[in-house]
Write a protein that holds these residues in place. Structure first.
Motif, PDB file in Angstrom:
ATOM      1  N   THR A  76       8.098  48.619  55.275  1.00 21.05           N
ATOM      2  CA  THR A  76       7.713  49.995  55.623  1.00 21.05           C
ATOM      3  C   THR A  76       7.472  50.132  57.111  1.00 21.05           C
ATOM      4  O   THR A  76       7.812  51.152  57.713  1.00 21.05           O
ATOM      5  CB  THR A  76       6.447  50.409  54.847  1.00 21.05           C
ATOM      6  OG1 THR A  76       6.685  50.276  53.448  1.00 21.05           O
ATOM      7  CG2 THR A  76       6.061  51.847  55.167  1.00 21.05           C
ATOM      8  N   PHE A  77       6.887  49.108  57.732  1.00 25.73           N
ATOM      9  CA  PHE A  77       6.655  49.168  59.177  1.00 25.73           C
ATOM     10  C   PHE A  77       7.966  49.105  59.950  1.00 25.73           C
ATOM     11  O   PHE A  77       8.197  49.900  60.861  1.00 25.73           O
ATOM     12  CB  PHE A  77       5.740  48.026  59.624  1.00 25.73           C
ATOM     13  CG  PHE A  77       5.597  47.937  61.120  1.00 25.73           C
ATOM     14  CD1 PHE A  77       4.776  48.820  61.800  1.00 25.73           C
ATOM     15  CD2 PHE A  77       6.304  46.991  61.852  1.00 25.73           C
ATOM     16  CE1 PHE A  77       4.664  48.768  63.190  1.00 25.73           C
ATOM     17  CE2 PHE A  77       6.197  46.929  63.234  1.00 25.73           C
ATOM     18  CZ  PHE A  77       5.372  47.819  63.906  1.00 25.73           C
ATOM     19  N   PHE A  78       8.818  48.135  59.618  1.00 26.25           N
ATOM     20  CA  PHE A  78      10.043  47.934  60.385  1.00 26.25           C
ATOM     21  C   PHE A  78      11.157  48.919  60.025  1.00 26.25           C
ATOM     22  O   PHE A  78      12.057  49.162  60.832  1.00 26.25           O
ATOM     23  CB  PHE A  78      10.556  46.506  60.207  1.00 26.25           C
ATOM     24  CG  PHE A  78       9.811  45.489  61.017  1.00 26.25           C
ATOM     25  CD1 PHE A  78       9.822  45.542  62.409  1.00 26.25           C
ATOM     26  CD2 PHE A  78       9.100  44.479  60.401  1.00 26.25           C
ATOM     27  CE1 PHE A  78       9.136  44.603  63.170  1.00 26.25           C
ATOM     28  CE2 PHE A  78       8.411  43.528  61.150  1.00 26.25           C
ATOM     29  CZ  PHE A  78       8.426  43.589  62.536  1.00 26.25           C
ATOM     30  N   ASN A  79      11.094  49.473  58.812  1.00 25.83           N
ATOM     31  CA  ASN A  79      12.142  50.389  58.354  1.00 25.83           C
ATOM     32  C   ASN A  79      11.541  51.690  57.834  1.00 25.83           C
ATOM     33  O   ASN A  79      11.703  52.031  56.658  1.00 25.83           O
ATOM     34  CB  ASN A  79      12.994  49.726  57.266  1.00 25.83           C
ATOM     35  CG  ASN A  79      13.767  48.526  57.778  1.00 25.83           C
ATOM     36  OD1 ASN A  79      14.942  48.626  58.096  1.00 25.83           O
ATOM     37  ND2 ASN A  79      13.110  47.383  57.828  1.00 25.83           N
ATOM     38  N   PRO A  80      10.838  52.421  58.683  1.00 22.49           N
ATOM     39  CA  PRO A  80      10.226  53.675  58.230  1.00 22.49           C
ATOM     40  C   PRO A  80      11.300  54.692  57.830  1.00 22.49           C
ATOM     41  O   PRO A  80      12.424  54.665  58.341  1.00 22.49           O
ATOM     42  CB  PRO A  80       9.434  54.148  59.450  1.00 22.49           C
ATOM     43  CG  PRO A  80      10.132  53.530  60.615  1.00 22.49           C
ATOM     44  CD  PRO A  80      10.624  52.197  60.131  1.00 22.49           C
ATOM     45  N   ILE A  81      10.936  55.557  56.892  1.00 19.42           N
ATOM     46  CA  ILE A  81      11.879  56.562  56.397  1.00 19.42           C
ATOM     47  C   ILE A  81      11.619  57.892  57.099  1.00 19.42           C
ATOM     48  O   ILE A  81      10.519  58.447  57.021  1.00 19.42           O
ATOM     49  CB  ILE A  81      11.741  56.736  54.878  1.00 19.42           C
ATOM     50  CG1 ILE A  81      12.071  55.423  54.171  1.00 19.42           C
ATOM     51  CG2 ILE A  81      12.641  57.859  54.379  1.00 19.42           C
ATOM     52  CD1 ILE A  81      11.779  55.447  52.683  1.00 19.42           C
ATOM     53  N   ALA A  82      12.624  58.389  57.796  1.00 17.70           N
ATOM     54  CA  ALA A  82      12.537  59.734  58.375  1.00 17.70           C
ATOM     55  C   ALA A  82      12.630  60.745  57.239  1.00 17.70           C
ATOM     56  O   ALA A  82      13.568  60.701  56.437  1.00 17.70           O
ATOM     57  CB  ALA A  82      13.660  59.946  59.392  1.00 17.70           C
ATOM     58  N   GLN A  83      11.679  61.679  57.160  1.00 17.00           N
ATOM     59  CA  GLN A  83      11.503  62.480  55.958  1.00 17.00           C
ATOM     60  C   GLN A  83      12.347  63.754  55.947  1.00 17.00           C
ATOM     61  O   GLN A  83      11.834  64.880  55.840  1.00 17.00           O
ATOM     62  CB  GLN A  83      10.025  62.789  55.779  1.00 17.00           C
ATOM     63  CG  GLN A  83       9.161  61.543  55.711  1.00 17.00           C
ATOM     64  CD  GLN A  83       8.123  61.635  54.622  1.00 17.00           C
ATOM     65  OE1 GLN A  83       7.627  62.697  54.278  1.00 17.00           O
ATOM     66  NE2 GLN A  83       7.782  60.502  54.046  1.00 17.00           N
ATOM     67  N   PHE A  84      13.649  63.559  55.974  1.00 15.32           N
ATOM     68  CA  PHE A  84      14.542  64.717  55.964  1.00 15.32           C
ATOM     69  C   PHE A  84      14.548  65.428  54.612  1.00 15.32           C
ATOM     70  O   PHE A  84      14.665  66.646  54.563  1.00 15.32           O
ATOM     71  CB  PHE A  84      15.955  64.291  56.358  1.00 15.32           C
ATOM     72  CG  PHE A  84      16.055  63.854  57.789  1.00 15.32           C
ATOM     73  CD1 PHE A  84      15.897  64.777  58.820  1.00 15.32           C
ATOM     74  CD2 PHE A  84      16.266  62.523  58.112  1.00 15.32           C
ATOM     75  CE1 PHE A  84      15.959  64.379  60.141  1.00 15.32           C
ATOM     76  CE2 PHE A  84      16.333  62.118  59.435  1.00 15.32           C
ATOM     77  CZ  PHE A  84      16.179  63.050  60.452  1.00 15.32           C
ATOM     78  N   ILE A  85      14.413  64.689  53.536  1.00 19.50           N
ATOM     79  CA  ILE A  85      14.391  65.319  52.211  1.00 19.50           C
ATOM     80  C   ILE A  85      13.200  66.264  52.103  1.00 19.50           C
ATOM     81  O   ILE A  85      13.327  67.420  51.662  1.00 19.50           O
ATOM     82  CB  ILE A  85      14.342  64.247  51.102  1.00 19.50           C
ATOM     83  CG1 ILE A  85      15.649  63.449  51.083  1.00 19.50           C
ATOM     84  CG2 ILE A  85      14.081  64.892  49.742  1.00 19.50           C
ATOM     85  CD1 ILE A  85      15.640  62.282  50.115  1.00 19.50           C
ATOM     86  N   ASN A  86      12.026  65.802  52.543  1.00 22.95           N
ATOM     87  CA  ASN A  86      10.836  66.656  52.493  1.00 22.95           C
ATOM     88  C   ASN A  86      10.904  67.775  53.520  1.00 22.95           C
ATOM     89  O   ASN A  86      10.418  68.884  53.276  1.00 22.95           O
ATOM     90  CB  ASN A  86       9.582  65.816  52.705  1.00 22.95           C
ATOM     91  CG  ASN A  86       9.284  64.923  51.522  1.00 22.95           C
ATOM     92  OD1 ASN A  86       9.640  65.240  50.388  1.00 22.95           O
ATOM     93  ND2 ASN A  86       8.643  63.793  51.770  1.00 22.95           N
ATOM     94  N   SER A  87      11.502  67.502  54.654  1.00 18.11           N
ATOM     95  CA  SER A  87      11.658  68.538  55.681  1.00 18.11           C
ATOM     96  C   SER A  87      12.458  69.714  55.139  1.00 18.11           C
ATOM     97  O   SER A  87      12.098  70.880  55.349  1.00 18.11           O
ATOM     98  CB  SER A  87      12.360  67.939  56.906  1.00 18.11           C
ATOM     99  OG  SER A  87      12.595  68.922  57.888  1.00 18.11           O
ATOM    100  N   GLU A  88      13.543  69.413  54.436  1.00 19.20           N
ATOM    101  CA  GLU A  88      14.361  70.493  53.866  1.00 19.20           C
ATOM    102  C   GLU A  88      13.599  71.274  52.802  1.00 19.20           C
ATOM    103  O   GLU A  88      13.776  72.488  52.659  1.00 19.20           O
ATOM    104  CB  GLU A  88      15.649  69.912  53.281  1.00 19.20           C
ATOM    105  CG  GLU A  88      16.642  70.965  52.830  1.00 19.20           C
ATOM    106  CD  GLU A  88      17.959  70.395  52.369  1.00 19.20           C
ATOM    107  OE1 GLU A  88      18.924  71.170  52.229  1.00 19.20           O
ATOM    108  OE2 GLU A  88      18.045  69.164  52.164  1.00 19.20           O
ATOM    109  N   LYS A  89      12.713  70.591  52.065  1.00 22.11           N
ATOM    110  CA  LYS A  89      11.932  71.268  51.023  1.00 22.11           C
ATOM    111  C   LYS A  89      10.958  72.282  51.605  1.00 22.11           C
ATOM    112  O   LYS A  89      10.745  73.352  51.040  1.00 22.11           O
ATOM    113  CB  LYS A  89      11.158  70.231  50.199  1.00 22.11           C
ATOM    114  CG  LYS A  89      12.006  69.396  49.262  1.00 22.11           C
ATOM    115  CD  LYS A  89      11.137  68.393  48.520  1.00 22.11           C
ATOM    116  CE  LYS A  89      11.961  67.528  47.565  1.00 22.11           C
ATOM    117  NZ  LYS A  89      11.114  66.519  46.862  1.00 22.11           N
ATOM    118  N   ILE A  90      10.336  71.950  52.747  1.00 16.77           N
ATOM    119  CA  ILE A  90       9.251  72.794  53.271  1.00 16.77           C
ATOM    120  C   ILE A  90       9.715  73.803  54.309  1.00 16.77           C
ATOM    121  O   ILE A  90       8.941  74.678  54.708  1.00 16.77           O
ATOM    122  CB  ILE A  90       8.131  71.928  53.878  1.00 16.77           C
ATOM    123  CG1 ILE A  90       8.583  71.251  55.176  1.00 16.77           C
ATOM    124  CG2 ILE A  90       7.623  70.914  52.877  1.00 16.77           C
ATOM    125  CD1 ILE A  90       7.475  70.502  55.912  1.00 16.77           C
TER     126      ILE A  90
END
Length: 282
Positions: free
Chosen positions: A180-194
């Motif tokens: 999780t530290f080295f490969n964080p997820i950019a939250q595009f799925i949640n960005s599109e939702k909100i």
């Protein structure tokens, strides 16, 4: 002794065939040429430095992936999706294998987010990665300055996973948090939702306390936060640390049910106490 050309050769397979209807000229010339689109172009720049943003003994592949991911996160916070990037790499490593592993991390994240590398540069010095990211809005742009009095404050996920991952890495403990530290997820799925209902948004890179404070400062408001509602991973210091890259957003209370149905966590509300973020317990 390896040369700049040797290092650049490691990247050539990533930029060889990027030209299309949008990217008219990719890497190889003095500059890339991008065709203007009807949508607004969203740009951000992020610099990751050894010893500050990642440990000195970090794997090259993970350094590359993380440096791009945290830059992409800024686009997600703006309600935009990614399209292409460029990279400036400064490094003092003399083994060509390090650069080949670095490009593996770049290739991995390019494939995951279906984006293109259009160019960059390399130079010799302390390890430092400068990433330019470019994208387009899903709908409207979400800024930090749009929060309104009585808006609800939400998080798209728990805090502290990145911090726990770095702690585990430093103590040689194997855990999912290290990834999780080295490969964080950019939250595009949640960005599109909100994007259609959020009034402001920021990604949690510097800690909830500081980042929510930025929303309040630019919105001319304050916030009351219920600490008991925040999902933390390690301890209460998770709210201050950062490296989470979840989104913190505000919205009109009429959208609370929708936000909660989408799995987001309501942690408080916006107040008229300008610049003051108060954390309280039940």
């Amino acid at each position: 002794m390896i040369s700049e050309s040797d290092i650049l050769d490691c990247f050539q397979h990533l930029v060889k065939d990027v030209s299309d209807d949008v990217i008219l000229v990719g890497s190889g010339d003095d500059a890339a040429v991008v065709k203007a689109q009807e949508k607004d172009l969203v740009h951000s720049l992020d610099i990751s430095k050894v010893g500050t943003h990642f440990p000195e003994d970090s794997p090259a592949e993970d350094i590359a992936y993380r440096s791009v991911a945290v830059a992409l996160s800024d686009l997600a916070a703006m309600g935009a999706y990614p399209s292409f990037i460029s990279i400036g790499l400064t490094a003092n490593i003399t083994e060509i294998s390090w650069y080949k592993n670095f490009t593996k991390g770049i290739e991995k994240i390019l494939n995951e987010y279906q984006i293109k590398l259009i160019g960059g540069d390399v130079t010799f010095g302390e390890i430092n990665i400068c990433v330019n990211v470019f994208g387009y809005p899903y709908d409207k742009i979400i800024t930090r300055s749009g929060a309104k009095i009585n808006d609800s404050v939400f998080l798209t996920g728990p805090l502290g996973k990145g911090r726990k991952g770095l702690m585990d890495w430093k103590t040689n403990k194997k855990s999912s948090y290290v990834s999780t530290f080295f490969n964080p997820i950019a939250q595009f799925i949640n960005s599109e939702k909100i994007v259609k209902y959020a009034t402001s948004c920021i990604d949690i890179s510097d800690g909830l306390v500081k980042d929510l404070g930025s929303i309040c400062k630019l919105s001319g408001a304050g916030a009351d936060i219920n600490v008991d509602m925040i999902k933390i991973t390690h301890d209460i210091d998770d709210v201050c640390y950062g490296d989470d890259y979840v989104l913190c957003f505000t919205c009109n209370k009429k959208h609370d049910d929708l936000a909660e149905e989408q799995g987001f966590i309501k942690i408080g509300f916006i107040t008229d106490k300008v610049g003051k973020v108060e954390f309280k317990k039940n």
